[in-house]
Design a protein around this motif. Sequence first.
Motif, PDB file in Angstrom:
ATOM      1  N   SER A 199       0.828  -1.217   0.000  1.00 22.97           N
ATOM      2  CA  SER A 199       0.000   0.000   0.000  1.00 22.97           C
ATOM      3  C   SER A 199       0.861   1.266   0.000  1.00 22.97           C
ATOM      4  O   SER A 199       0.411   2.317  -0.461  1.00 22.97           O
ATOM      5  N   VAL A 200       2.093   1.186   0.498  1.00 21.30           N
ATOM      6  CA  VAL A 200       3.020   2.327   0.385  1.00 21.30           C
ATOM      7  C   VAL A 200       3.381   2.515  -1.093  1.00 21.30           C
ATOM      8  O   VAL A 200       3.370   3.644  -1.605  1.00 21.30           O
ATOM      9  N   ARG A 201       3.645   1.411  -1.785  1.00 24.01           N
ATOM     10  CA  ARG A 201       3.918   1.517  -3.228  1.00 24.01           C
ATOM     11  C   ARG A 201       2.684   2.037  -3.970  1.00 24.01           C
ATOM     12  O   ARG A 201       2.794   2.774  -4.950  1.00 24.01           O
ATOM     13  N   GLY A 202       1.499   1.671  -3.468  1.00 23.12           N
ATOM     14  CA  GLY A 202       0.257   2.201  -4.042  1.00 23.12           C
ATOM     15  C   GLY A 202       0.208   3.720  -3.944  1.00 23.12           C
ATOM     16  O   GLY A 202      -0.207   4.406  -4.883  1.00 23.12           O
ATOM     17  N   PHE A 203       0.646   4.248  -2.789  1.00 19.71           N
ATOM     18  CA  PHE A 203       0.678   5.713  -2.619  1.00 19.71           C
ATOM     19  C   PHE A 203       1.536   6.339  -3.710  1.00 19.71           C
ATOM     20  O   PHE A 203       1.137   7.326  -4.349  1.00 19.71           O
ATOM     21  N   TRP A 204       2.716   5.753  -3.950  1.00 18.69           N
ATOM     22  CA  TRP A 204       3.631   6.341  -4.938  1.00 18.69           C
ATOM     23  C   TRP A 204       3.105   6.184  -6.363  1.00 18.69           C
ATOM     24  O   TRP A 204       3.350   7.034  -7.219  1.00 18.69           O
ATOM     25  N   LYS A 205       2.362   5.113  -6.581  1.00 23.47           N
ATOM     26  CA  LYS A 205       1.734   4.934  -7.898  1.00 23.47           C
ATOM     27  C   LYS A 205       0.744   6.080  -8.161  1.00 23.47           C
ATOM     28  O   LYS A 205       0.770   6.720  -9.220  1.00 23.47           O
ATOM     29  N   ALA A 206      -0.112   6.360  -7.169  1.00 23.76           N
ATOM     30  CA  ALA A 206      -1.091   7.442  -7.328  1.00 23.76           C
ATOM     31  C   ALA A 206      -0.396   8.803  -7.356  1.00 23.76           C
ATOM     32  O   ALA A 206      -0.739   9.676  -8.165  1.00 23.76           O
ATOM     33  N   TYR A 207       0.583   8.993  -6.489  1.00 25.39           N
ATOM     34  CA  TYR A 207       1.315  10.259  -6.400  1.00 25.39           C
ATOM     35  C   TYR A 207       1.963  10.600  -7.741  1.00 25.39           C
ATOM     36  O   TYR A 207       1.834  11.728  -8.245  1.00 25.39           O
TER      37      TYR A 207
END
Length: 412
Positions: A398-406
Amino acid sequence: MAISVPQRPWPVETLARVPYWVYQDPENYQRELRRIFEGDTWNFVCLEMDIPNAGDFRTNTVGALPVIVVRDTDGRINAFENRCSHRGALISFDDGGNVKQRFQCIYHAWSYNLRGDLTSIAFEKGSQGRGGMPPSFCKEEVSPRKLRTTTLCGLVFASLGDPPPIEDYLGEQILGRVKRVLRKPIRVLGRTVQVLPNNWKLYAENVKDTYHASLLHAFLGTFRLSRFTQAGGVLVSPDGAHHASTTIDRPEDRTSTAYRDQGIRTEQDGYRLEDPSVFDGVAEFGDDIKLQILTIFPSFVLQQIQNSLAVRQIVPKGLDSMELSWTYVGFEDDTPEMHRRRLKQSNLVGPAGFVSMEDGCVGGFVQRGTATAPDVLSVVNMGGEGAETQDTRATEASVRGFWKAYRRHMGY
Ligand code: FES
Ligand SMILES: [Fe+2]
């Protein structure tokens, strides 16, 4: 006119590496405010129950943008920029309250209706035939910017951009996780604000970081509130933006020595509570999920830790400072016993809680630790490289998810 600033290139393709300049670059910070908070995102601004009647309002910020959220006479919720058209003063400097018909700026008494339109100007025609505004002046042309608003389960969100409807923004699964908790009318138990000495993204990552919970937070591990040896996992929305992590108690965990065997400090012999009633939780959501932490990109958190329910808002306050605004909630139909239980369990979290004061420190440790390493990359590899839903919390999906959206919002 849009601010044009040179944009640094993102150094790698993988979601599993993040450059430290992203917490330190002032131009990047300004770009975030425009592209994320003032862009196509839904930002939490208040609870519906904060403004039940016509003229009730709250002030808040969308990123750094000051806004007024107000209930109109027809029941609709309006939001507009809290900036006077005249010389830019805050139109309202209160946290909230009720205005009958209009907001009036304290500086030179220009007035605004509940939709945020500039409606009257003090001494517009001057005095005794002298002074005043030129006849050609048009009030509509200078009215504050309006935000669109939406509601979900008693939460109010606002956007200066053009995001999809909130249900589509979240997707079916995350929406279901919001509705699981906020399933009936809520009431407010209290509010606190926590000042964190770090860039806002370090907390956005922290709250999605299911890997740290039982390692940083000695209390969670020691008293078996959340451990990898319990069941659960992390749900990540397909676009990476939103998440919900869950912990489910398992009897096997009682005898597991996995933490002790690795010499991890969170299982410390000898620590006992004089009064263990802070753990006296009851299942109230029709399932065996003991903890659920949920985020809505970019800045909203919904917490269920046993029976402690809260919403949190991440408020950026410059490059290396932020506020975390907590609202603890229960339900309108709570029994006096449940009310006391929620209040007692609120000791787990918040600025002085047993658990989350550590999140307030550790973001500052990262801010300080990375200050001289802007071009070094952090390692975000637990659980692989992707941002998919996983049935474990020993992952940084989910941290990688943040960077994907960011990166999508920022154009990286
Ligand atoms: S700044 Fe608001 S009326 Fe002058
Ligand atoms: Fe934490």
